[in-house]
Design a protein around this motif. Sequence first.
Motif, PDB file in Angstrom:
ATOM      1  N   GLN A 198     -87.979 -23.542 -39.644  1.00 28.40           N
ATOM      2  CA  GLN A 198     -86.631 -22.969 -39.605  1.00 28.40           C
ATOM      3  C   GLN A 198     -86.172 -22.457 -40.970  1.00 28.40           C
ATOM      4  N   HIS A 199     -86.959 -22.738 -41.988  1.00 30.73           N
ATOM      5  CA  HIS A 199     -86.607 -22.338 -43.349  1.00 30.73           C
ATOM      6  C   HIS A 199     -87.659 -21.388 -43.904  1.00 30.73           C
ATOM      7  N   PRO A 200     -87.265 -20.519 -44.831  1.00 23.45           N
ATOM      8  CA  PRO A 200     -88.241 -19.642 -45.472  1.00 23.45           C
ATOM      9  C   PRO A 200     -89.286 -20.461 -46.226  1.00 23.45           C
ATOM     10  N   THR A 212     -76.923 -19.549 -48.782  1.00 23.69           N
ATOM     11  CA  THR A 212     -77.480 -19.848 -47.457  1.00 23.69           C
ATOM     12  C   THR A 212     -78.192 -18.590 -46.935  1.00 23.69           C
ATOM     13  N   PHE A 213     -78.888 -18.760 -45.822  1.00 24.64           N
ATOM     14  CA  PHE A 213     -79.573 -17.632 -45.177  1.00 24.64           C
ATOM     15  C   PHE A 213     -78.802 -17.247 -43.932  1.00 24.64           C
ATOM     16  N   TYR A 230     -84.900 -26.844 -52.439  1.00 28.48           N
ATOM     17  CA  TYR A 230     -86.253 -26.678 -51.924  1.00 28.48           C
ATOM     18  C   TYR A 230     -86.843 -28.025 -51.520  1.00 28.48           C
ATOM     19  N   GLN A 231     -87.860 -27.926 -50.712  1.00 28.53           N
ATOM     20  CA  GLN A 231     -88.671 -29.093 -50.345  1.00 28.53           C
ATOM     21  C   GLN A 231     -90.125 -28.688 -50.529  1.00 28.53           C
ATOM     22  N   MET A 284     -82.113 -23.795 -47.723  1.00 27.68           N
ATOM     23  CA  MET A 284     -83.240 -24.495 -48.323  1.00 27.68           C
ATOM     24  C   MET A 284     -84.518 -23.675 -48.125  1.00 27.68           C
ATOM     25  N   ILE A 285     -85.419 -23.791 -49.100  1.00 25.56           N
ATOM     26  CA  ILE A 285     -86.716 -23.123 -49.057  1.00 25.56           C
ATOM     27  C   ILE A 285     -87.795 -24.189 -49.005  1.00 25.56           C
ATOM     28  N   LEU A 286     -88.862 -23.911 -48.278  1.00 28.23           N
ATOM     29  CA  LEU A 286     -90.049 -24.758 -48.289  1.00 28.23           C
ATOM     30  C   LEU A 286     -90.987 -24.172 -49.335  1.00 28.23           C
ATOM     31  N   TYR A 340     -80.706 -13.656 -47.632  1.00 24.51           N
ATOM     32  CA  TYR A 340     -80.139 -14.726 -48.445  1.00 24.51           C
ATOM     33  C   TYR A 340     -78.753 -14.328 -48.914  1.00 24.51           C
ATOM     34  N   TYR A 348     -90.770 -15.723 -43.490  1.00 22.89           N
ATOM     35  CA  TYR A 348     -89.559 -16.128 -42.787  1.00 22.89           C
ATOM     36  C   TYR A 348     -89.519 -15.425 -41.440  1.00 22.89           C
TER      37      TYR A 348
END
Length: 194
Positions: free
Chosen positions: A62-64, A192-193, A22-23, A1-3, A186, A110
């Motif tokens: 914790q996310h990019p 996933t990362f 994403y969020q 997931m990406i922010l 990625y 990140y």
Amino acid sequence: MILLASKSPRRQELLRQIGIDYQVINTDIDESVLPNENPHDYVARMAHSKAIAAKLLLGNAQHPILTADTSVIKNDVILGKPEDYTDFCKMMAMLSGSTHQVLSAIAIQYLDQVIVKTSVSSVTFSQLPKTFIEAYWATHEPCDKAGGYAIQGLMARYIQKIEGSYSGIMGLPLFELSEALHEIGYNESSLTFS
């Protein structure tokens, strides 16, 4: 997931298009152009500054974090979002019947790194009739768009040619984003990362 540090529905649509979860998070920074700052430096600085602001806001995410900035450039002048109808009409007069550039920078923050990449595209408009300019403003579509237009919207009928990245002109250059994602580990096969 990406922010995703952007409220742009177009950027969200583009992330969905390439299957990235994403969020959305909110960040606000001063987007003023510095004295004598050239457009390329400006868009890269905006994307980078938004990424740093998001990291400060979130702490140890914790996310990019993905940020972006898009500017329409004509004769080395940055055309932002139109302030009002008069400003919009000035922009349309500058863009009508000519070619302009669209610069779209992305930044991925990140862990301890920030990767910034910029897409440069050219867009050629045919002559814009005054009746269209008036009607287009009335739709409210231009109000929150750099340069006062959306390539994927009603303006498409007057775009003669583009050179470069269609997604970059929309506001999120997917090729440059993919390059940056690979640089931070990625895994495309599992989305996933590492």
